[in-house]
Design a protein around this motif. Structure first.
Motif, PDB file in Angstrom:
ATOM      1  N   ILE A 136       0.839  -1.204   0.000  1.00 43.41           N
ATOM      2  CA  ILE A 136       0.000   0.000   0.000  1.00 43.41           C
ATOM      3  C   ILE A 136       0.870   1.248   0.000  1.00 43.41           C
ATOM      4  O   ILE A 136       0.629   2.196  -0.763  1.00 43.41           O
ATOM      5  CB  ILE A 136      -0.936   0.000   1.228  1.00 43.41           C
ATOM      6  CG1 ILE A 136      -1.942  -1.141   1.132  1.00 43.41           C
ATOM      7  CG2 ILE A 136      -1.665   1.335   1.357  1.00 43.41           C
ATOM      8  CD1 ILE A 136      -2.721  -1.382   2.411  1.00 43.41           C
ATOM      9  N   THR A 137       1.884   1.255   0.848  1.00 45.65           N
ATOM     10  CA  THR A 137       2.776   2.409   0.954  1.00 45.65           C
ATOM     11  C   THR A 137       3.519   2.655  -0.355  1.00 45.65           C
ATOM     12  O   THR A 137       3.631   3.800  -0.819  1.00 45.65           O
ATOM     13  CB  THR A 137       3.773   2.211   2.104  1.00 45.65           C
ATOM     14  OG1 THR A 137       3.055   2.058   3.333  1.00 45.65           O
ATOM     15  CG2 THR A 137       4.725   3.390   2.219  1.00 45.65           C
ATOM     16  N   GLU A 138       4.024   1.577  -0.963  1.00 50.28           N
ATOM     17  CA  GLU A 138       4.730   1.722  -2.234  1.00 50.28           C
ATOM     18  C   GLU A 138       3.797   2.273  -3.310  1.00 50.28           C
ATOM     19  O   GLU A 138       4.174   3.181  -4.066  1.00 50.28           O
ATOM     20  CB  GLU A 138       5.300   0.372  -2.669  1.00 50.28           C
ATOM     21  CG  GLU A 138       6.124   0.457  -3.949  1.00 50.28           C
ATOM     22  CD  GLU A 138       6.692  -0.888  -4.376  1.00 50.28           C
ATOM     23  OE1 GLU A 138       7.356  -0.925  -5.432  1.00 50.28           O
ATOM     24  OE2 GLU A 138       6.459  -1.891  -3.672  1.00 50.28           O
ATOM     25  N   ASP A 139       2.583   1.745  -3.394  1.00 53.99           N
ATOM     26  CA  ASP A 139       1.618   2.252  -4.376  1.00 53.99           C
ATOM     27  C   ASP A 139       1.304   3.722  -4.131  1.00 53.99           C
ATOM     28  O   ASP A 139       1.173   4.516  -5.078  1.00 53.99           O
ATOM     29  CB  ASP A 139       0.319   1.438  -4.315  1.00 53.99           C
ATOM     30  CG  ASP A 139       0.463   0.043  -4.884  1.00 53.99           C
ATOM     31  OD1 ASP A 139       1.526  -0.255  -5.475  1.00 53.99           O
ATOM     32  OD2 ASP A 139      -0.482  -0.760  -4.728  1.00 53.99           O
ATOM     33  N   TYR A 140       1.167   4.092  -2.866  1.00 57.66           N
ATOM     34  CA  TYR A 140       0.864   5.482  -2.511  1.00 57.66           C
ATOM     35  C   TYR A 140       1.979   6.417  -2.957  1.00 57.66           C
ATOM     36  O   TYR A 140       1.727   7.463  -3.574  1.00 57.66           O
ATOM     37  CB  TYR A 140       0.656   5.589  -1.000  1.00 57.66           C
ATOM     38  CG  TYR A 140       0.408   6.994  -0.499  1.00 57.66           C
ATOM     39  CD1 TYR A 140      -0.703   7.713  -0.901  1.00 57.66           C
ATOM     40  CD2 TYR A 140       1.295   7.586   0.408  1.00 57.66           C
ATOM     41  CE1 TYR A 140      -0.941   8.994  -0.435  1.00 57.66           C
ATOM     42  CE2 TYR A 140       1.064   8.863   0.893  1.00 57.66           C
ATOM     43  CZ  TYR A 140      -0.060   9.574   0.463  1.00 57.66           C
ATOM     44  OH  TYR A 140      -0.287  10.848   0.921  1.00 57.66           O
ATOM     45  N   VAL A 141       3.209   6.035  -2.675  1.00 60.03           N
ATOM     46  CA  VAL A 141       4.352   6.883  -3.037  1.00 60.03           C
ATOM     47  C   VAL A 141       4.480   7.009  -4.556  1.00 60.03           C
ATOM     48  O   VAL A 141       4.797   8.080  -5.085  1.00 60.03           O
ATOM     49  CB  VAL A 141       5.649   6.314  -2.417  1.00 60.03           C
ATOM     50  CG1 VAL A 141       6.869   7.049  -2.952  1.00 60.03           C
ATOM     51  CG2 VAL A 141       5.611   6.416  -0.892  1.00 60.03           C
ATOM     52  N   LYS A 142       4.177   5.928  -5.267  1.00 52.10           N
ATOM     53  CA  LYS A 142       4.263   5.946  -6.729  1.00 52.10           C
ATOM     54  C   LYS A 142       3.057   6.618  -7.379  1.00 52.10           C
ATOM     55  O   LYS A 142       3.051   6.842  -8.591  1.00 52.10           O
ATOM     56  CB  LYS A 142       4.397   4.519  -7.266  1.00 52.10           C
ATOM     57  CG  LYS A 142       5.720   3.854  -6.930  1.00 52.10           C
ATOM     58  CD  LYS A 142       5.933   2.569  -7.686  1.00 52.10           C
ATOM     59  CE  LYS A 142       4.909   1.531  -7.361  1.00 52.10           C
ATOM     60  NZ  LYS A 142       5.207   0.223  -8.015  1.00 52.10           N
ATOM     61  N   GLY A 143       2.040   6.925  -6.579  1.00 51.93           N
ATOM     62  CA  GLY A 143       0.847   7.561  -7.125  1.00 51.93           C
ATOM     63  C   GLY A 143      -0.105   6.587  -7.772  1.00 51.93           C
ATOM     64  O   GLY A 143      -0.966   6.992  -8.570  1.00 51.93           O
ATOM     65  N   ASP A 144       0.006   5.296  -7.436  1.00 51.47           N
ATOM     66  CA  ASP A 144      -0.815   4.254  -8.055  1.00 51.47           C
ATOM     67  C   ASP A 144      -1.774   3.596  -7.068  1.00 51.47           C
ATOM     68  O   ASP A 144      -2.269   2.494  -7.328  1.00 51.47           O
ATOM     69  CB  ASP A 144       0.088   3.152  -8.654  1.00 51.47           C
ATOM     70  CG  ASP A 144       0.958   3.666  -9.784  1.00 51.47           C
ATOM     71  OD1 ASP A 144       0.549   4.637 -10.449  1.00 51.47           O
ATOM     72  OD2 ASP A 144       2.046   3.084  -9.996  1.00 51.47           O
TER      73      ASP A 144
END
Length: 226
Positions: free
Chosen positions: A79-87
């Motif tokens: 979730i955090t990775e998707d959030y940072v990537k804007g996805d």
């Protein structure tokens, strides 16, 4: 929230780890060798503690707790990775990982203190240390370049219990310096808890943790050669 990414040429190709005798190893690009992961080194340091813990509560309960924590942590990282990537699409996580979604929502304001991201779930290695691994994030935290580690926990952790987190993050700082020539002077541990809090530990004394890392490595080598 929109995050800025910094293009850093690490000259590294992606590789897949292999497991041998409970230790994760990474093949090193351009070299006929494998380096153990830094998480395997830090896990070995705490092996005796977890062995006693499993014995105390029983294998069945230990396996249940471990599996739950692993699922929670893996989902939170995704979730955090998707959030940072804007996805990020939170709806895709809600059905199977509602706890991790709630923990992310609690940690969001803290995550927003990150910017100018140099690495995100990036493979790194060090010939000097003979280690490899995948760093959660390297970017600015409160305006200072840092290795940033995302953790989850049932409840808040005492600092004295998480020395190995700081050692692990220092290893990534050393790997990044070797690969990029860029020095990271701060490590940051973010711990999202089921209690609804987000702990933030910031450390600047990386030389101290580098010496501890070397002792961890020596202990690992002795143990595997015993």
């Amino acid at each position: 929230m929109s995050f800025t990414f910094v293009d850093v040429d690490l000259g590294i190709q992606e590789v897949e780890p292999v497991n041998k005798d409970g230790v994760r190893f990474y093949p090193i690009p351009g070299a006929d060798k494998y380096y153990p992961s830094v998480t395997s080194i830090t896990s070995f340091k705490n092996a005796a503690f977890f062995k006693n813990w499993r014995k105390k509560i029983g294998e069945t309960e230990a396996n249940r707790i471990t599996a739950r924590a692993t699922q929670r942590g893996t989902a939170f990282h995704s979730i955090t990775e998707d959030y940072v990537k804007g996805d990020l699409n939170l709806d895709s996580y809600l059905e199977n990982n509602p706890l991790s979604v709630r923990m992310f929502q609690t940690a969001r304001d803290t995550l927003n203190r990150i910017d100018k991201i140099h690495c995100l779930e990036t493979f790194l290695y060090s010939h000097y240390l003979g280690l490899a691994g995948r760093v959660d994030c390297i970017g600015e935290f409160d305006g200072e370049l840092a290795v940033i580690d995302f953790k989850t926990s049932t409840k808040e952790k005492k600092e004295s219990y998480i020395e190995h987190y700081f050692v692990q993050e220092t290893a990534y700082a050393a790997m990044f310096l070797e690969r990029s020539g860029i020095e990271v002077k701060k490590i940051v541990t973010l711990i999202a808890t089921e209690e609804g809090s987000t702990q933030v530990f910031q450390k600047y004394n990386l030389d101290d943790y580098l010496q501890l890392l070397k002792s961890y490595i020596e202990e690992f080598v002795r143990g595997k050669n015993a």
